[in-house]
Motif scaffolding. Structure first.
Motif: not given
Length: 149
Positions: A9-11, A30-37, A41-43, A50-55
């Motif tokens: 997991h990397l964020s 791959v498309e994001p597994n989950d997206q919010t504003p 997240t990408f799996v 498991n990659l998470v991009l944060l604002v």
């Protein structure tokens, strides 16, 4: 220390979530597994990632110096060259063009820059035959004519 890991997991924070989400979707395939504003997240099963991009909501500039780079290993020199052509076609900033370097771990490598400014290394380990062909001076070999210094 870690018993039977199954996923890495990397964020990290990004300057433009939409732009970075699009970039990493193309980069990882791959498309994001989950997206919010606030995050995407990408799996990526093949990479156990498991990659998470944060604002970046701190109001402070991001320090792209601290995260030196992320790396993605590919199968061989041809895949490094293919990645270069794709990056060029998509207008992705190229930090270092495809090259074979003998210093440190000998690799075929390509360095890119993501939308926030983080470095991305795309690399392939050398085969035993490629290692045996190392030049005596160990000078870097640029794999695409006209891209060297």
């Amino acid at each position: 220390m870690i018993a039977s890991p199954t996923e890495f997991h990397l964020s990290f924070r990004v300057s433009d979530l939409a732009l970075s989400t699009s970039f990493y979707s193309q980069f990882l395939g791959v498309e994001p597994n989950d997206q919010t504003p606030r995050f995407s997240t990408f799996v990526v099963p093949d990479l156990h990632l498991n990659l998470v991009l944060l604002v970046n909501d701190s109001g402070q500039p991001l320090d792209t110096y601290s995260l030196y780079h992320i790396g993605l290993g590919v199968r061989d020199k041809a895949a490094v060259l293919e990645s270069y052509e794709r990056a060029k076609a998509q207008g992705i900033p190229i930090i270092k063009p495809p090259r074979t370097t003998w210093h440190g771990t000998p690799l075929h490598e390509l360095w890119l820059r993501d939308p926030t400014g983080y470095g991305i290394e795309v690399y392939a380990r050398l085969t035993p035959e490629e290692l045996a062909a190392m030049p005596a001076d160990q000078e870097t070999i640029y794999l695409v004519p006209g891209t060297g210094p």
